[in-house]
Structure formats: C-alpha cells, structure tokens
Design a protein around this motif. Structure first.
Motif, short mmCIF file in Angstrom:
data_model
loop_
_atom_site.label_atom_id
_atom_site.label_comp_id
_atom_site.label_asym_id
_atom_site.label_seq_id
_atom_site.Cartn_x
_atom_site.Cartn_y
_atom_site.Cartn_z
N THR A 41 18.50 4.08 23.13
CA THR A 41 17.66 2.88 23.50
C THR A 41 18.53 2.11 24.49
O THR A 41 19.57 1.35 23.89
N TRP A 42 18.15 1.93 25.59
CA TRP A 42 18.82 1.05 26.65
C TRP A 42 18.28 -0.23 26.84
O TRP A 42 16.92 -0.40 26.79
N LYS A 43 19.10 -1.36 27.08
CA LYS A 43 18.59 -2.68 27.40
C LYS A 43 18.73 -2.79 28.94
O LYS A 43 20.05 -2.76 29.45
N PHE A 44 18.00 -3.29 29.75
CA PHE A 44 18.13 -3.71 31.07
C PHE A 44 17.81 -5.06 31.22
O PHE A 44 16.73 -5.45 30.65
N SER A 45 18.17 -5.96 32.15
CA SER A 45 17.68 -7.14 32.45
C SER A 45 17.15 -7.25 33.96
O SER A 45 17.72 -6.97 34.78
N ILE A 46 15.81 -7.41 33.98
CA ILE A 46 14.99 -7.26 35.38
C ILE A 46 14.14 -8.37 35.26
O ILE A 46 13.60 -9.04 34.34
N GLU A 47 14.15 -9.21 36.43
CA GLU A 47 13.39 -10.27 36.62
C GLU A 47 13.86 -11.33 35.56
O GLU A 47 12.67 -12.09 35.05
N ASP A 48 14.80 -11.65 35.16
CA ASP A 48 15.21 -12.47 34.10
C ASP A 48 14.60 -12.37 32.88
O ASP A 48 14.51 -13.16 31.94
N LYS A 49 14.34 -10.98 32.42
CA LYS A 49 13.54 -10.57 31.16
C LYS A 49 14.75 -9.06 30.73
O LYS A 49 15.14 -8.59 31.43
N ASP A 50 15.06 -9.38 29.51
CA ASP A 50 15.57 -8.12 28.91
C ASP A 50 14.56 -7.04 28.34
O ASP A 50 13.67 -7.48 27.86
N ILE A 51 14.53 -5.80 28.94
CA ILE A 51 13.85 -4.91 28.74
C ILE A 51 14.49 -3.73 28.05
O ILE A 51 15.50 -3.03 28.35
N GLU A 52 13.54 -3.42 26.79
CA GLU A 52 14.30 -2.25 26.17
C GLU A 52 13.44 -1.00 26.38
O GLU A 52 12.35 -1.19 26.40
N VAL A 53 14.07 0.03 26.77
CA VAL A 53 13.62 1.35 27.15
C VAL A 53 14.01 2.42 26.25
O VAL A 53 15.37 2.53 26.13
N SER A 54 13.22 3.34 25.80
CA SER A 54 13.60 4.49 25.09
C SER A 54 14.18 5.56 25.83
O SER A 54 13.56 5.78 27.30
N GLY A 55 15.33 6.11 25.72
CA GLY A 55 15.94 7.15 26.62
C GLY A 55 14.89 8.23 26.84
O GLY A 55 14.90 9.10 27.95
N SER A 56 14.18 8.61 25.79
CA SER A 56 13.31 9.82 25.87
C SER A 56 12.25 9.71 27.08
O SER A 56 11.45 10.30 27.74
N LYS A 57 12.05 8.04 27.39
CA LYS A 57 10.98 7.86 28.39
C LYS A 57 11.54 7.83 29.86
O LYS A 57 10.86 7.92 30.89
N ILE A 58 13.08 8.10 29.93
CA ILE A 58 13.38 8.07 31.29
C ILE A 58 14.35 9.33 31.57
O ILE A 58 14.91 9.42 32.56
N THR A 59 14.15 10.38 30.69
CA THR A 59 14.63 11.54 30.91
C THR A 59 13.64 12.57 31.56
O THR A 59 12.43 12.14 31.53
#
Length: 77
Positions: free
Chosen positions: A59-77
């Motif tokens: 599970t990956w965390k990204f900071s976009i538009e001053d918000k931390d977003i958690e994304v499951s790797g299965s959703k981005i493969t």
C-alpha cells in the motif's frame, strides 16, 4: 494533471511515495521518488540508492494537492 480522483490511472514517475503496508515488513516505511515504472514495479530513488519494488504487494502513500492519499498496489497494477 494528477488529482486525488485520477491518481490510479496516471503516471507515477516523479512522485514522492512511501510504503505504508506490505507483505514484506522490512520495506514498510521505505520512501523516495519514483524514477521508473513498469506494469508491475516501481523503481524508487531512496536515500540508500535505487530500489525496485513490486506494486501489488504494497500500500503506497502519495501526497497530492496537500493531501496524503493511500493507494492499494492492486489498484495500480
């Protein structure tokens, strides 16, 4: 432009990321800038060098538009 709504269908190269959950506990907390992306892997430039990490196992965390977003790797493969 990358937004919270379209992040899963966008290119990730250039984004800073951190692994917040993983099937491999040794890489939780690994962070850096994504420098390359394939269908199933990210190459991340970390303070300890380049690391190639599978997307789907984490599970990956990204900071976009001053918000931390958690994304499951299965959703981005």
């Amino acid at each position: 432009m990358i937004t919270v709504d379209n992040i899963t269908s966008h290119e990730f190269i250039g984004l800073d990321t951190e692994i917040i959950q993983s099937s491999n506990p040794q890489i939780i907390g690994l962070n850096g800038r994504i420098v390359n992306e394939t269908k199933s892997m990210f190459t991340i430039n970390t303070k300890n060098g380049m690391k190639s990490i599978a997307k789907s196992d984490n599970t990956w965390k990204f900071s976009i538009e001053d918000k931390d977003i958690e994304v499951s790797g299965s959703k981005i493969t």
